[in-house]
Write a protein that holds these residues in place. Sequence first.
Motif, PDB file in Angstrom:
ATOM      1  N   ASN A 228       0.771  -1.259  -0.078  1.00 43.08           N
ATOM      2  CA  ASN A 228       0.076   0.144   0.032  1.00 43.08           C
ATOM      3  C   ASN A 228       0.834   1.351  -0.038  1.00 43.08           C
ATOM      4  O   ASN A 228       0.212   2.147   0.377  1.00 43.08           O
ATOM      5  CB  ASN A 228      -0.957   0.015   0.974  1.00 43.08           C
ATOM      6  N   HIS A 290      -0.641  -4.217  -4.994  1.00 42.22           N
ATOM      7  CA  HIS A 290      -0.935  -3.417  -3.708  1.00 42.22           C
ATOM      8  C   HIS A 290      -0.350  -2.210  -3.578  1.00 42.22           C
ATOM      9  O   HIS A 290       0.075  -1.800  -2.515  1.00 42.22           O
ATOM     10  CB  HIS A 290      -0.291  -4.321  -2.398  1.00 42.22           C
ATOM     11  N   SER A 292      -0.501   1.698  -3.407  1.00 36.62           N
ATOM     12  CA  SER A 292      -1.402   2.867  -2.652  1.00 36.62           C
ATOM     13  C   SER A 292      -2.526   2.209  -1.951  1.00 36.62           C
ATOM     14  O   SER A 292      -2.345   0.932  -1.753  1.00 36.62           O
ATOM     15  CB  SER A 292      -1.825   3.714  -3.776  1.00 36.62           C
ATOM     16  N   ARG A 293      -3.379   3.108  -1.597  1.00 35.35           N
ATOM     17  CA  ARG A 293      -4.608   2.357  -0.951  1.00 35.35           C
ATOM     18  C   ARG A 293      -5.898   2.573  -1.718  1.00 35.35           C
ATOM     19  O   ARG A 293      -6.022   3.892  -1.956  1.00 35.35           O
ATOM     20  CB  ARG A 293      -4.697   3.060   0.473  1.00 35.35           C
ATOM     21  N   LYS A 294      -6.543   1.620  -1.739  1.00 34.86           N
ATOM     22  CA  LYS A 294      -8.044   1.753  -2.511  1.00 34.86           C
ATOM     23  C   LYS A 294      -7.911   2.355  -4.144  1.00 34.86           C
ATOM     24  O   LYS A 294      -8.631   3.112  -4.645  1.00 34.86           O
ATOM     25  CB  LYS A 294      -8.927   2.390  -1.720  1.00 34.86           C
TER      26      LYS A 294
END
Length: 519
Positions: A228, A290, A292-294
């Motif tokens: 992330n 995976h 970064s985030r979202k």
Amino acid sequence: MQTKILTHALALALTALAVAPALAATDTAQARAEAHLARFAAQTFHGPDHRYSVRDVVIDADGTEHVRLDRQYKGLRVIGGDVVVHSHGSGSFLGVSQTLQRGIDVSATPVYGSAAAQAVAQGRVAGDARGSAPELVVYARGDRARLAWDTRVFGTRPDGTPIEAHVIVSARTGKVLDSWDDVHDAAAAGTGNSFFSGSVPLTTDLVSGTYSLRDPSRGNMYTLNMKNRTSGGSIFTDADNTWGNGTTGDTATIGVDAQYGTAVTWDYYKNVHGRNGIANNGVGAYNRVHYSRKYNNAFWSDSCFCMTYGDGDGTTFNPFDSLDVAGHEMTHGVTSRTANLTYSGESGGLNEATSDIFGTLVEFYANNASDAGDYLIGEKLYKAGGGKALRYMHSPNSDGASADCWYSTLGSLDVHYSSGVANHFFYLLAEGSAPASGPASPTCVAGNTKKATGNASLSGIGRDKAGAIWYRALTVYMTSSTNYAGARTASLNAATDLYGAGSAEWNAVAAAWSAVLVN
């Protein structure tokens, strides 16, 4: 030990003997091409201030040579100056494929300075951008060549996608002439237990008792876990060579999808088109999962020679490394190493369509029951399913934004939407307008350009032949600024080479282009 050394030396000597003729043939083709450039200057727009470097050489079985060269003028890189010289093995000149429309005659002395051009370029790109020192170039994508500054601008888009933009600023007026991004995104979105493709075979690397998600048999391509983050990352490792559990609860599961997609894409290009890796040099690209985030996207970057995949938001989207998306992203790399279609205007639409076309063909090639081949792009990315997709090749406007048919201002669309015309063309060429299995594909009529409403009857020639024609058009005839009219010419030339002028396949190519109003 001495025997092993001698055996190794003999193997190296035999390899050198095998490689030498191929290198000699390539060198001869290059020398012949450069001689033709000078001898046929009226056609090639060669001049005394021109120099060339080879990007790629294709030599057909019958000895016909296709040498792709990048051009310099007065020591400056010429954007849009790339040229493919076609020669018969006997030495006769067969013609050229190029973007240039006339000779180059520009001063190499700028009026508008580099610092001012850099400020203009950085102001053009949204986000926290930083720029490299501008490069003085000749910009020749338009009707005439102009002296310009090419500034690389780096940053991050609001959705988290990195920016690796080129901004072309006139060195005479300071006007922005063109811009594009080298990050080509997907517009949205052992044994491995994958999320999308079920249980799949993997070739991994065993080092000091630990397996890593690296494939020595395919150019050492590998997959990193970004955890992330947007930089760094570490290669996936495992103790028993069984990876993932089929759910996102195990971070290795998505690594399996990426590594599997990369392997299938490698195999498709090698076994179907004879291409040895993205750059045709046996070197594997790598994956980053995976990221970064979202993050609801995936992208190819030339600078890292890698694919990057987000995990999706978990609400609307799954992770972004389904099989067709992997094939799509790797194909951006193939395009950059061949025609190098500039990522703006109609050439940008053709760039995106090329990735959709080969991403689709990779999916069919895989023959994976968990992700069967179709002409939907990214259909596995949507958590709700139900046939929703990022793009629909049989009916591009089903997404509400892509164009089914060509029209004069098509190039002003986002490249993911102008790609619809080539996607539609390819479906009609491969499957026809009313295939026995698969959705019907309406043809185009003048005046209804966004949405096809016609009912002309076309028969498809099959995916294999259609893919062979598009690959040859891309690698032998298209150049960086090829537009839709140029793509029609390129694919007809490719069909002539493969199947003969006036053949059923040639006629099918012409009919499919006419059916999307590219005449």
